[in-house]
Scaffold this active site. Structure first.
Site, PDB file in Angstrom:
ATOM      1  N   GLN A 125      21.173  -6.606 -36.825  1.00  0.00           N
ATOM      2  CA  GLN A 125      19.961  -7.097 -36.163  1.00  0.00           C
ATOM      3  C   GLN A 125      18.872  -7.338 -37.199  1.00  0.00           C
ATOM      4  OE1 GLN A 125      17.050  -5.408 -36.177  1.00  0.00           O
ATOM      5  NE2 GLN A 125      17.588  -3.270 -36.513  1.00  0.00           N
ATOM      6  N   SER A 128      12.550  -6.483 -37.426  1.00  0.00           N
ATOM      7  CA  SER A 128      11.321  -6.091 -38.130  1.00  0.00           C
ATOM      8  C   SER A 128      11.065  -6.937 -39.372  1.00  0.00           C
ATOM      9  CB  SER A 128      11.413  -4.620 -38.548  1.00  0.00           C
ATOM     10  OG  SER A 128      11.410  -3.783 -37.432  1.00  0.00           O
ATOM     11  N   GLU A 243      18.656  -2.089 -25.028  1.00  0.00           N
ATOM     12  CA  GLU A 243      18.747  -1.097 -26.098  1.00  0.00           C
ATOM     13  C   GLU A 243      18.128   0.226 -25.692  1.00  0.00           C
ATOM     14  OE1 GLU A 243      17.814  -0.711 -30.850  1.00  0.00           O
ATOM     15  OE2 GLU A 243      16.973  -2.387 -29.767  1.00  0.00           O
ATOM     16  N   ASN A 367       8.592   6.120 -30.681  1.00  0.00           N
ATOM     17  CA  ASN A 367       8.259   6.882 -29.473  1.00  0.00           C
ATOM     18  C   ASN A 367       6.770   6.808 -29.141  1.00  0.00           C
ATOM     19  OD1 ASN A 367      10.952   7.386 -29.499  1.00  0.00           O
ATOM     20  ND2 ASN A 367      10.759   9.606 -29.220  1.00  0.00           N
TER      21      ASN A 367
END
Lengths: 387, 312
Positions: A125, A128, A243, A367
């Site tokens: 992937q 970012s 995801e 998170n």
């Protein structure tokens, strides 16, 4: 409430158990974050594919088994019960595969899904960028249309599996004048294309698990764009939902960790801190709670529901649980925790696992971002500055 | 219905709980708590309303004038009782005593209970009091605690019923405090913003949300295990009690923190829910008691664990 497996489900469990017993490598594979280990894990992907166990929830037309989510959970339970290796093609199975099924053209499905299911193409992937981490809408890497191609220039980073994988997918700015969420497109690219430079990044454990990708006028055919130019953000949000949601981390993996932790505690109980006992019980309790919740969500999705912002709760829960379980193990090991191999020559899996667990609260949306999503979308709290 | 392996409460049970929630929201708001507190008494009209809803007879068999429903429904209604901080002895009588009497084949009192004419506060050796009586004073101004008899029963099934229904109430208490804290965070402004716009507030409330949402399936699982008479039921009940207590206690501390100095006053209703939470966290088995039961089963090895034993 329905808490009995059907006979068919029980028979399926037995079938998975028997296959795993016959095929799971007897000695653990080398970590998939290095060349040797990656090749071993790719070989395991092909072994799985040979038994048609590679993409069990995918439709049969694309090389799957068309299993429902409860059967998938049973499969995962047996997979981790057997101690089977981690999946080299995780990005493909859980992120890109479902994305192509939902948004791809018939031609894209035929071209990409079958090779993915067979373990022939391993996917990385590329979300970012140096300036776009938690704030993914800040993506700058450009994909400028030139006839039948996009010409990609820019830089991606933290690309998992990209050191060794074959193909990659990510978001690129196809409208150079656009801002934020608009003007982005979801594009697939061959990692061996001319103009791509991979710079493996050594991770905490010393292995090159992810990589930086430099794009210097890389030409990619326009048919590699999913869902149309400019639709990238919507596609990526759906992908991020897969995801964070149900499929990235099935409960079986954590339940297996909790069982190993209980076994570790039994060996160290004589010199364990009182707090360690409670932490071990919390491990079992947390993994069970996660399993019940996952079954409930699976049943809800099967009944026609969808998983929304509560996927953020899942991600916070499993990632912090996993870190706590491995931390507890490190503390139980005491002075032996730092050893890469114990005196008897066996690998210190808890050390590797602890290091890996530290990435859980960071990747797939940190998170902190998940807590913002929880507060704003589930609790209805205002965005900063909105009032 | 298709056969889905689904640990969530059934749609019928949820519909019933919703109707009870709506009734209690209308008839048992914070103004009722303030009024009862000021009068140091009970209002018989509240109990009569619960009787009119049929709730004392929820688990009483239909031939004795009840609804004949099970622990799954009862646990959901117990959560609703927690949500409104109900002070009536409904949970103790209807969801703890009734299933215990049924388990012992003791049907003599059931019709009276279903008719709302009798409440039964059952003592148990695990508790130093009886909920329903006089002589002891709880921090919770609406709890009526009596002295325990000298030789209380030690029946483990009664303890499991009490712990399960306490856990269920704690779920409702936690959700109510969550709602109050969120509402206050949207309303109260500082630095030109509702304080709920700040991440320092958001992240605390999000963490509590995680704890609550992952305690709920554990409580429903315990209800199912106890209802089915599974040999592992005690383990699931202890898990539920610990998870719900921890979630509710953390929510209580977060809720007062979000309310700031207002939360420290008697004027803000939050204190009713907070005090009930502290009381119920210790009732029907302390944290230490339930962790010790889990220790025996999980670390001791009597209960099978691991990925293939999710529903053991």
């Amino acid at each position: 409430m329905q808490l009995q497996y059907t006979e068919r489900q029980q028979a399926f469990r037995a079938e998975v158990r028997a296959w795993m017993a016959a095929h799971v490598p007897k000695t653990p594979l080398v970590t998939l974050e290095c060349r040797e280990g990656f090749d071993q894990h790719v070989a395991w992907e092909r072994t799985l594919a040979s038994g048609n166990w590679g993409m069990v929830t995918w439709p049969e037309d694309y090389g799957g088994r068309g299993l429902d989510l409860i059967e998938w959970l049973i499969f995962e339970e047996e997979y981790f019960r057997a101690g089977a290796p981690l999946r080299a093609n995780q990005n493909g199975i859980f992120l890109l595969g479902p994305t192509i099924m939902e948004f791809g053209t018939a031609e894209q499905k035929a071209r990409f899904l079958t090779s993915m299911a067979r373990g022939e193409v391993i996917w990385a992937q590329a979300w970012s960028e140096p300036g776009a981490g938690s704030d993914m809408a800040a993506i700058k890497t450009k994909a400028i249309r030139d006839g039948d191609h996009y010409v990609i220039t820019g830089q991606k980073t933290w690309s998992s599996r990209a050191s060794f994988a074959d193909w990659g997918f990510g978001l690129f700015r196809t409208d150079p004048d656009s801002k934020r969420h608009r003007g982005l497109s979801f594009i697939l690219f061959d990692l061996n294309s001319p103009g791509i430079t991979r710079r493996p990044i050594r991770q905490l454990h010393g292995h090159p698990g992810f990589a930086e990708l430099f794009f210097d006028e890389v030409r990619v055919p326009v048919e590699n764009c999913i869902a149309g130019e400019g639709k990238g953000w919507d596609v990526a949000m759906a992908t991020a939902g897969f995801e964070r949601g149900l499929m990235l981390r099935s409960p079986g993996r954590f339940q297996a960790t909790a069982r190993r932790l209980v076994e570790l505690y039994r060996r160290h109980a004589h010199n364990a801190a009182p707090a360690a006992r409670e932490a071990v019980l919390q491990a079992w309790m947390g993994t069970q709670a996660y399993a019940y919740n996952t079954y409930s969500v699976a049943a809800r999705i099967m009944a026609g529901g969808r998983i929304g912002a509560e996927a953020s709760l899942n991600k916070i829960f499993w990632s912090e649980l996993d870190r706590a379980m491995h931390r507890t193990a490190m503390q139980l090991l005491g002075a032996a925790a730092e050893l890469k191999q114990f005196g008897d020559g066996t690998a210190n899996d808890w050390l590797d696992g602890y290091i890996f667990s530290l990435s859980g609260p960071i990747y797939a949306g940190s998170n902190e971002v998940q807590r913002n999503i929880t507060a704003e979308r589930l609790l209805g709290l205002p965005r900063l500055g909105a009032g | 219905m298709t056969m889905l392996m689904d640990p969530a409460p059934s749609a019928d049970a949820l519909a019933l709980a919703t109707s009870v929630r709506e009734y209690l929201a209308e008839t048992h708001g914070p103004e009722v708590l303030r009024r009862l507190d000021a009068a140091s008494g009970r209002d018989p009209a509240i109990w009569q309303g619960l009787v009119a809803m049929g709730l004392p007879g929820l688990m009483v068999p239909e031939d004795a004038g009840g609804m004949g429903l099970g622990l799954e429904e009862a646990a959901l209604i117990a959560a609703e009782c927690g949500r409104v901080c109900l002070a009536e002895p409904l949970v103790d009588t209807a969801f703890i005593a009734v299933p215990w009497l049924l388990a012992h084949g003791d049907t003599a009192l059931l019709a009276d209970i279903a008719a709302g004419n009798r409440t039964i506060p059952l003592p148990h050796a695990i508790n130093p009091w009886v909920d329903g009586g006089e002589g002891l004073h709880s921090v919770d101004p609406l709890r009526r605690l009596g002295t325990a008899p000298s030789d209380p029963p030690t029946d483990p099934h009664l303890l499991n019923l009490g712990a399960l229904m306490t856990a269920a109430q704690l779920v409702g208490l936690a959700e109510a405090m969550q709602d109050q804290a969120v509402a206050y965070a949207k309303l109260r402004e500082q630095f030109g913003q509702p304080i709920g716009a700040f991440q320092a507030i958001k992240h605390q409330l999000a963490s509590c949300t995680v704890a609550i949402e992952f305690a709920k399936p554990v409580v429903w699982q315990a209800a199912a295990a106890l209802a089915a008479g599974r040999s592992s039921a005690a383990i699931h009940v202890s898990h539920a009690k610990v998870a719900a207590s921890d979630a509710a206690w953390a929510m209580a501390e977060t809720a007062i923190q979000v309310h700031g100095a207002m939360g420290y006053t008697y004027e803000v209703d939050l204190h009713f829910w907070m005090k009930r939470t502290w009381a119920l966290c210790g009732a029907w088995g302390s944290r230490a008691f339930h962790l010790a039961r889990l220790d025996d089963a999980i670390i001791g090895g009597a209960h099978p664990i691991g990925p293939e034993h999710t529903f053991a």
